[in-house]
Enzyme design. Structure first.
Site, PDB file in Angstrom:
ATOM      1  N   CYS A 124      38.766  19.904  58.060  1.00 54.83           N
ATOM      2  CA  CYS A 124      38.709  19.054  59.246  1.00 54.83           C
ATOM      3  C   CYS A 124      37.747  17.914  58.979  1.00 54.83           C
ATOM      4  CB  CYS A 124      38.223  19.883  60.431  1.00 54.83           C
ATOM      5  SG  CYS A 124      38.077  18.949  61.958  1.00 54.83           S
ATOM      6  N   LEU A 125      38.150  16.693  59.374  1.00 56.55           N
ATOM      7  CA  LEU A 125      37.275  15.533  59.154  1.00 56.55           C
ATOM      8  C   LEU A 125      35.947  15.675  59.891  1.00 56.55           C
ATOM      9  CD1 LEU A 125      39.851  12.595  59.446  1.00 56.55           C
ATOM     10  CD2 LEU A 125      38.846  13.536  57.345  1.00 56.55           C
ATOM     11  N   GLY A 180      45.414  14.294  59.750  1.00 58.30           N
ATOM     12  CA  GLY A 180      45.527  14.397  61.200  1.00 58.30           C
ATOM     13  C   GLY A 180      44.206  14.078  61.874  1.00 58.30           C
ATOM     14  N   HIS A 233      46.449  22.478  64.598  1.00 55.87           N
ATOM     15  CA  HIS A 233      45.029  22.157  64.395  1.00 55.87           C
ATOM     16  C   HIS A 233      44.578  21.041  65.346  1.00 55.87           C
ATOM     17  CE1 HIS A 233      41.454  21.363  61.627  1.00 55.87           C
ATOM     18  NE2 HIS A 233      41.497  20.275  62.357  1.00 55.87           N
ATOM     19  N   GLU A 234      45.380  19.975  65.429  1.00 55.71           N
ATOM     20  CA  GLU A 234      44.981  18.824  66.255  1.00 55.71           C
ATOM     21  C   GLU A 234      45.064  19.144  67.743  1.00 55.71           C
ATOM     22  OE1 GLU A 234      43.477  16.642  64.672  1.00 55.71           O
ATOM     23  OE2 GLU A 234      44.242  17.184  62.691  1.00 55.71           O
ATOM     24  N   HIS A 272      42.014  20.742  68.944  1.00 53.59           N
ATOM     25  CA  HIS A 272      40.925  19.791  69.232  1.00 53.59           C
ATOM     26  C   HIS A 272      40.973  19.335  70.691  1.00 53.59           C
ATOM     27  CE1 HIS A 272      38.796  18.962  65.514  1.00 53.59           C
ATOM     28  NE2 HIS A 272      39.916  18.762  64.845  1.00 53.59           N
ATOM     29  N   GLN A 282      37.821  13.538  68.364  1.00 53.88           N
ATOM     30  CA  GLN A 282      37.039  13.388  67.129  1.00 53.88           C
ATOM     31  C   GLN A 282      36.398  12.004  67.009  1.00 53.88           C
ATOM     32  OE1 GLN A 282      40.408  15.084  64.557  1.00 53.88           O
ATOM     33  NE2 GLN A 282      38.561  15.706  63.435  1.00 53.88           N
TER      34      GLN A 282
HETATM   35 ZN   LIG Z   1      40.140  18.754  62.809  1.00 50.70          ZN
END
Ligand SMILES: [Zn+2]
Length: 171
Positions: free
Chosen positions: A92-93, A45, A134-135, A138, A50
């Site tokens: 998380c990236l 995701g 989660h997304e 963000h 991000q």
């Molecule tokens: Zn993330």
């Protein structure tokens, strides 16, 4: 085009993103770039902030999980949460190498638009529900580490500090 990821410590990750109002070529190319970035980073995701774009757009690819969905959601809104919660080892990236158990509602109901502006309304569970939560966080400037109880944050604070220092260096 694969875009550059922002990492923990970057102020843009703490900001609230704006609703998308135009469903055209610009959105289409943003979503394309987001999928390309997601694939290159082997994530499941990614949210637009991000990559430094403060628009309410998320992309999800669960095709490795039993042929799960590969979708872009625009202006996603979670309007119902189940009372039952589940624990999931989240990462998380933008917080590379850090994984931690996060408790969240198990099921959700979501309203969103697709990239053509067509309204979507659906229920999600399991990993799909987890990634959407989660997304969507963000988009409100919230990272998963903020969902970890403070007394546990100590366990990852030195890792976080390393990311903050090494990943945000100016050239
Ligand atoms: Zn993330």
């Amino acid at each position: 085009v694969k875009r550059k990821l922002l990492f923990y410590g970057n102020d843009l990750l703490a900001q609230k993103s704006s609703d998308v109002t135009e469903f055209g070529a610009e959105l289409r190319s943003l979503v394309e770039d987001m999928f390309e970035t997601l694939d290159a980073e082997k994530g499941i995701g990614l949210a637009a902030p991000q990559i430094g774009v403060l628009s309410r757009v998320i992309v999800i690819d669960l095709s490795p999980f039993d042929d799960g969905p590969r979708v872009a959601l625009v202006n996603p809104e979670i309007y119902w949460y189940s009372k039952d919660t589940v624990t999931y080892d989240e990462g998380c990236l933008s917080v590379p190498g850090v994984f931690y158990d996060v408790i969240r509602p198990e099921k959700i109901k979501v309203r969103a638009k697709d990239i053509d502006g067509k309204p979507l309304d659906f229920e999600a569970d399991e990993v799909f529900s987890r990634v959407i939560q989660h997304e969507t966080d963000h988009l409100d400037g919230v990272l998963f580490i903020e969902r970890i109880p403070e007394e546990h944050l100590k366990e990852i604070s030195s890792d976080l500090e390393k990311i903050r220092k090494s990943k945000n260096k100016k050239k």
